[in-house]
Motif scaffolding. Structure first.
Motif, mmCIF file in Angstrom:
data_model
loop_
_atom_site.group_PDB
_atom_site.id
_atom_site.type_symbol
_atom_site.label_atom_id
_atom_site.label_comp_id
_atom_site.label_asym_id
_atom_site.label_seq_id
_atom_site.Cartn_x
_atom_site.Cartn_y
_atom_site.Cartn_z
ATOM 1 N N GLU A 122 17.866 31.332 37.934
ATOM 2 C CA GLU A 122 17.441 32.740 37.225
ATOM 3 C C GLU A 122 18.751 33.792 37.834
ATOM 4 O O GLU A 122 18.590 34.654 36.986
ATOM 5 N N TYR A 123 19.287 33.571 38.917
ATOM 6 C CA TYR A 123 20.588 34.280 39.106
ATOM 7 C C TYR A 123 21.773 34.026 38.727
ATOM 8 O O TYR A 123 22.837 34.839 38.584
ATOM 9 N N LYS A 124 21.967 32.914 37.610
ATOM 10 C CA LYS A 124 23.108 32.623 37.127
ATOM 11 C C LYS A 124 23.342 33.431 35.845
ATOM 12 O O LYS A 124 22.488 32.954 35.230
ATOM 13 N N LYS A 125 24.317 34.059 35.664
ATOM 14 C CA LYS A 125 24.568 34.664 34.459
ATOM 15 C C LYS A 125 25.724 34.285 33.732
ATOM 16 O O LYS A 125 26.690 33.232 34.341
ATOM 17 N N THR A 126 25.573 34.451 32.432
ATOM 18 C CA THR A 126 26.825 33.978 31.598
ATOM 19 C C THR A 126 27.791 35.324 31.072
ATOM 20 O O THR A 126 26.878 36.127 30.571
ATOM 21 N N VAL A 127 29.007 35.134 31.011
ATOM 22 C CA VAL A 127 29.707 36.229 30.872
ATOM 23 C C VAL A 127 29.963 36.172 29.381
ATOM 24 O O VAL A 127 30.310 35.195 28.777
ATOM 25 N N LEU A 128 29.620 37.279 28.639
ATOM 26 C CA LEU A 128 29.761 37.261 27.066
ATOM 27 C C LEU A 128 30.735 38.652 26.672
ATOM 28 O O LEU A 128 30.836 39.614 27.442
ATOM 29 N N ILE A 129 31.866 38.110 26.009
ATOM 30 C CA ILE A 129 32.848 39.284 25.953
ATOM 31 C C ILE A 129 33.213 38.967 24.438
ATOM 32 O O ILE A 129 33.185 38.322 23.791
ATOM 33 N N THR A 130 33.153 40.357 23.967
ATOM 34 C CA THR A 130 33.433 40.658 22.620
ATOM 35 C C THR A 130 34.876 41.338 22.536
ATOM 36 O O THR A 130 35.143 42.084 23.269
ATOM 37 N N VAL A 131 35.655 40.948 21.551
ATOM 38 C CA VAL A 131 36.923 41.279 21.426
ATOM 39 C C VAL A 131 37.488 41.385 19.993
ATOM 40 O O VAL A 131 37.037 40.617 19.168
ATOM 41 N N LEU A 132 38.199 42.535 19.814
ATOM 42 C CA LEU A 132 38.791 42.543 18.594
ATOM 43 C C LEU A 132 39.867 41.845 18.279
ATOM 44 O O LEU A 132 40.710 41.460 19.203
ATOM 45 N N LYS A 133 39.811 41.272 17.079
ATOM 46 C CA LYS A 133 40.988 40.389 16.717
ATOM 47 C C LYS A 133 42.641 41.166 16.475
ATOM 48 O O LYS A 133 42.575 41.466 15.306
ATOM 49 N N ASN A 134 42.977 41.402 17.455
ATOM 50 C CA ASN A 134 44.264 42.361 17.479
ATOM 51 C C ASN A 134 45.166 42.009 18.604
ATOM 52 O O ASN A 134 44.678 41.477 19.767
ATOM 53 N N HIS A 135 46.376 41.642 18.219
ATOM 54 C CA HIS A 135 47.189 41.130 19.406
ATOM 55 C C HIS A 135 47.203 41.670 20.656
ATOM 56 O O HIS A 135 47.196 41.002 21.693
ATOM 57 N N ARG A 136 47.017 43.053 20.723
ATOM 58 C CA ARG A 136 46.981 43.693 22.003
ATOM 59 C C ARG A 136 45.849 43.397 22.833
ATOM 60 O O ARG A 136 45.849 43.195 23.937
ATOM 61 N N ARG A 137 44.681 43.370 21.932
ATOM 62 C CA ARG A 137 43.389 43.222 22.704
ATOM 63 C C ARG A 137 43.381 41.816 23.197
ATOM 64 O O ARG A 137 42.710 41.424 24.144
ATOM 65 N N LEU A 138 43.715 40.692 22.188
ATOM 66 C CA LEU A 138 43.703 39.368 22.494
ATOM 67 C C LEU A 138 44.883 39.183 23.843
ATOM 68 O O LEU A 138 44.528 38.407 24.807
ATOM 69 N N GLN A 139 46.039 40.004 23.882
ATOM 70 C CA GLN A 139 46.758 39.806 25.169
ATOM 71 C C GLN A 139 46.078 40.417 26.375
ATOM 72 O O GLN A 139 46.115 39.711 27.405
ATOM 73 N N ASN A 140 45.135 41.177 26.114
ATOM 74 C CA ASN A 140 44.670 41.790 27.366
ATOM 75 C C ASN A 140 43.528 40.759 27.997
ATOM 76 O O ASN A 140 43.406 40.725 28.897
ATOM 77 N N LEU A 141 42.862 40.133 26.920
ATOM 78 C CA LEU A 141 42.106 39.154 27.246
ATOM 79 C C LEU A 141 42.648 38.105 27.985
ATOM 80 O O LEU A 141 42.080 37.539 29.013
ATOM 81 N N CYS A 142 43.857 37.553 27.444
ATOM 82 C CA CYS A 142 44.345 36.542 28.185
ATOM 83 C C CYS A 142 44.997 36.971 29.531
ATOM 84 O O CYS A 142 45.125 36.261 30.598
ATOM 85 N N THR A 143 45.352 38.189 29.850
ATOM 86 C CA THR A 143 45.487 38.786 31.160
ATOM 87 C C THR A 143 44.437 38.852 32.092
ATOM 88 O O THR A 143 44.667 38.300 33.074
ATOM 89 N N LEU A 144 43.182 39.134 31.513
ATOM 90 C CA LEU A 144 42.049 39.141 32.220
ATOM 91 C C LEU A 144 41.691 37.815 32.482
ATOM 92 O O LEU A 144 41.286 37.399 33.697
ATOM 93 N N VAL A 145 41.935 36.846 31.846
ATOM 94 C CA VAL A 145 41.569 35.384 31.918
ATOM 95 C C VAL A 145 42.359 34.876 33.295
ATOM 96 O O VAL A 145 41.895 34.273 34.180
ATOM 97 N N ARG A 146 43.643 35.173 32.990
ATOM 98 C CA ARG A 146 44.556 34.599 34.159
ATOM 99 C C ARG A 146 44.194 35.442 35.526
ATOM 100 O O ARG A 146 44.232 34.870 36.549
ATOM 101 N N ALA A 147 44.015 36.646 35.490
ATOM 102 C CA ALA A 147 43.422 37.408 36.824
ATOM 103 C C ALA A 147 42.073 36.933 37.292
ATOM 104 O O ALA A 147 42.233 36.675 38.653
ATOM 105 N N VAL A 148 41.310 36.550 36.319
ATOM 106 C CA VAL A 148 39.917 35.888 36.983
ATOM 107 C C VAL A 148 40.336 34.610 37.632
ATOM 108 O O VAL A 148 39.567 34.294 38.532
ATOM 109 N N GLY A 149 41.027 33.681 36.799
ATOM 110 C CA GLY A 149 41.314 32.440 37.396
ATOM 111 C C GLY A 149 40.107 31.590 36.770
ATOM 112 O O GLY A 149 39.297 31.103 37.807
ATOM 113 N N MET A 150 40.093 31.294 35.674
ATOM 114 C CA MET A 150 39.188 30.480 35.031
ATOM 115 C C MET A 150 39.338 28.917 34.716
ATOM 116 O O MET A 150 38.723 28.478 33.940
#
Length: 175
Positions: A122-150
């Motif tokens: 009951e304490y385990k959550k799922t991350v839900l990300i909604t993102v615009l299909k735009n090269h800048r927003r997708l690049q930001n998402l890629c940078t976030l994924v790298r920073a998180v270490g997924m």
């Protein structure tokens, strides 16, 4: 009957992908539907099933215009009851997130809860990300994924507007 049909279709869609318990793998699939045929409801059910079956991150690429992103995000929030105070907090949602320290740490904390075997379900959550299909927003998402270490984290990516423009799913073949 309609409810069972939609559920069965969502189970079929999710079952064609890589299991979240697999140590490696990737699979690309395409689901096509008519206008006003229930595609959004279908991917919402697939997202909920993904959460229930151990996917730790669900990313919804929600169109090329901000109104489409807002509409999809709002509908997900409503239909998954993310704002319902009576509902257990099973999701943590981000809309077009950046790679700021607070966002990175929030996502890391959620993923750590999944990794720690003593964390109650009951304490385990799922991350839900909604993102615009735009090269800048997708690049930001890629940078976030790298920073998180997924690395090794089961992720489901849903591209709601694949007919407008799509991600390169042949990158694994070097293309």
């Amino acid at each position: 009957t309609s409810r069972e049909d939609v559920r069965d279709a969502a189970v079929s869609i999710l079952s064609k992908g890589v299991s979240p318990t697999a140590t490696t793998g990737q699979q690309t699939g395409l689901v096509v539907g008519y206008v006003q045929s229930g595609k959004t409801m279908s991917f919402e059910i697939v997202a909920a099933l993904a959460r229930d079956n151990g996917f730790q991150v669900v990313i919804v690429v929600a169109g090329t215009a901000i109104p489409l992103l807002d509409q999809s995000t709002g509908r997900l929030r409503r239909d998954l009851r993310l704002d319902d105070p009576e509902r257990e907090r099973r999701w943590i949602q981000f809309q077009s997130p950046g790679d700021d320290d607070a966002t990175v740490q929030s996502i890391r904390d959620v993923l750590d809860d999944f990794r720690y075997p003593c964390t109650p379900e009951e304490y385990k959550k799922t991350v839900l990300i909604t993102v615009l299909k735009n090269h800048r927003r997708l690049q930001n998402l890629c940078t976030l994924v790298r920073a998180v270490g997924m690395q090794g984290v089961p992720v489901l990516i849903i591209d709601d507007e694949a007919d407008l423009a799509s991600l390169n799913n042949e990158v694994a073949q070097g293309q």
